[in-house]
Design a protein around this motif. Sequence first.
Motif, PDB file in Angstrom:
ATOM      1  N   CYS A 102     -10.967  11.217  -0.532  1.00  0.00           N
ATOM      2  CA  CYS A 102      -9.745  10.439  -0.392  1.00  0.00           C
ATOM      3  C   CYS A 102     -10.074   9.199   0.452  1.00  0.00           C
ATOM      4  CB  CYS A 102      -8.673  11.292   0.292  1.00  0.00           C
ATOM      5  SG  CYS A 102      -7.053  10.577   0.123  1.00  0.00           S
ATOM      6  N   ASP A 121      -9.737   4.467   0.708  1.00  0.00           N
ATOM      7  CA  ASP A 121      -9.179   3.190   0.259  1.00  0.00           C
ATOM      8  C   ASP A 121     -10.296   2.289  -0.289  1.00  0.00           C
ATOM      9  OD1 ASP A 121      -8.056   0.646   0.063  1.00  0.00           O
ATOM     10  OD2 ASP A 121      -6.885   0.861   1.910  1.00  0.00           O
ATOM     11  N   THR A 147       1.064   3.865  -3.235  1.00  0.00           N
ATOM     12  CA  THR A 147       0.742   5.271  -2.991  1.00  0.00           C
ATOM     13  C   THR A 147       1.897   6.149  -3.442  1.00  0.00           C
ATOM     14  OG1 THR A 147      -0.560   4.555  -1.098  1.00  0.00           O
ATOM     15  CG2 THR A 147      -0.088   6.888  -1.219  1.00  0.00           C
ATOM     16  N   THR A 193       0.847  -1.208   0.000  1.00  0.00           N
ATOM     17  CA  THR A 193       0.000   0.000   0.000  1.00  0.00           C
ATOM     18  C   THR A 193       0.878   1.252   0.000  1.00  0.00           C
ATOM     19  OG1 THR A 193      -1.660  -1.231   1.245  1.00  0.00           O
ATOM     20  CG2 THR A 193      -1.912   1.150   1.201  1.00  0.00           C
ATOM     21  N   ILE A 231      -7.126   6.823  -3.199  1.00  0.00           N
ATOM     22  CA  ILE A 231      -6.308   6.799  -1.981  1.00  0.00           C
ATOM     23  C   ILE A 231      -5.228   7.887  -1.999  1.00  0.00           C
ATOM     24  CG2 ILE A 231      -4.468   5.220  -2.727  1.00  0.00           C
ATOM     25  CD1 ILE A 231      -4.982   3.609  -0.130  1.00  0.00           C
ATOM     26  N   ASN A 232      -5.001   8.458  -3.199  1.00  0.00           N
ATOM     27  CA  ASN A 232      -3.838   9.320  -3.350  1.00  0.00           C
ATOM     28  C   ASN A 232      -4.201  10.801  -3.530  1.00  0.00           C
ATOM     29  OD1 ASN A 232      -1.429  10.520  -4.359  1.00  0.00           O
ATOM     30  ND2 ASN A 232      -0.725   8.438  -4.795  1.00  0.00           N
ATOM     31  N   HIS A 264       1.968   9.001  -6.377  1.00  0.00           N
ATOM     32  CA  HIS A 264       2.332  10.343  -5.948  1.00  0.00           C
ATOM     33  C   HIS A 264       3.429  10.886  -6.882  1.00  0.00           C
ATOM     34  CE1 HIS A 264       2.803  13.671  -3.268  1.00  0.00           C
ATOM     35  NE2 HIS A 264       4.101  13.482  -3.268  1.00  0.00           N
TER      36      HIS A 264
END
Length: 256
Positions: free
Chosen positions: A118, A120, A24, A20, A93-94, A28
Amino acid sequence: MEEFKQTNFGFQEVSSSEKTRRVTDVFHRVARRYDLMNDVMSTGIHRLWKDQFIRMMNPVGEIHLLDVAGGTGDIAFRFLEACPQGSVTICDINPGMIEQGRDRALDRGITKRLKWVCGDASALPFEDASFDFYSISFGLRNVTFRIKALEEAFRVLKPGGQFFCLEFSKVQLPGLKELYHFYSFSLIPRLGAWIAQDRDAYQYLVESISQFPDQAQLEKEVRAAGFDNVKFHNLSAGIAAIHQGIKRAGARASDK
Ligand SMILES: C[S@@+](CC[C@H](N)C(=O)[O-])C[C@H]1O[C@@H](n2cnc3c(N)ncnc32)[C@H](O)[C@@H]1O
């Protein structure tokens, strides 16, 4: 405990929490060049696949779509155009990808019918039975707990709600298979180094594609999450595939 379970990050075996963290980090790093890279790598074909994805959804009326791993908004923007009375919640999630998506939405003048959250995919921050449609496009491969994510899709859909997944899959044509393998492993990481200044991120991309289940296996997993009428449709001879299913009225995941 789940976060210590071993899983794959591309070809490497890592703990779930490490996957995870690394996924991420990948998104990013590439967020700013993500859309450009998609066009270059696929020579624009991802646009045709996404158009086809929306056509298969065939949204009519006041449909509320949850687009999970929605990234920079490609699916949401197409959906809103195809469905003037619809609305979309994007969950990713990002924060870096969401920021790019918000900028793109502003550039296009899209301010209404669109919400960014935002969160998961495997622990969605939404109530049960909240959405008419659920979509995930080139996202499921990156989710650490894929089965949990499918169960979450089932949970947040209303009875009668529809599930759609667009993801890389397994090429079905023998000649194309070898060519695609060569292109993926020899050229994509180089393009990633050149355009996104990040070879490792695109090495992860091709490794994660080759690790992802084939069409039939994913179909089984979607069914096991509780969905009915599960089927898939190959795109470009199986380079990608669309899986879909319906949450039958009155169905519970435990019925399966
Ligand atoms: C390849 S991009 C796809 C973006 C977009 N859906 C598209 O089709 O262009 C994958 C996205 O999945 C997101 N993602 C990865 N793991 C996730 C998770 N566990 N939950 C939600 N989003 C996740 C990443 O942040 C990234 O935005």
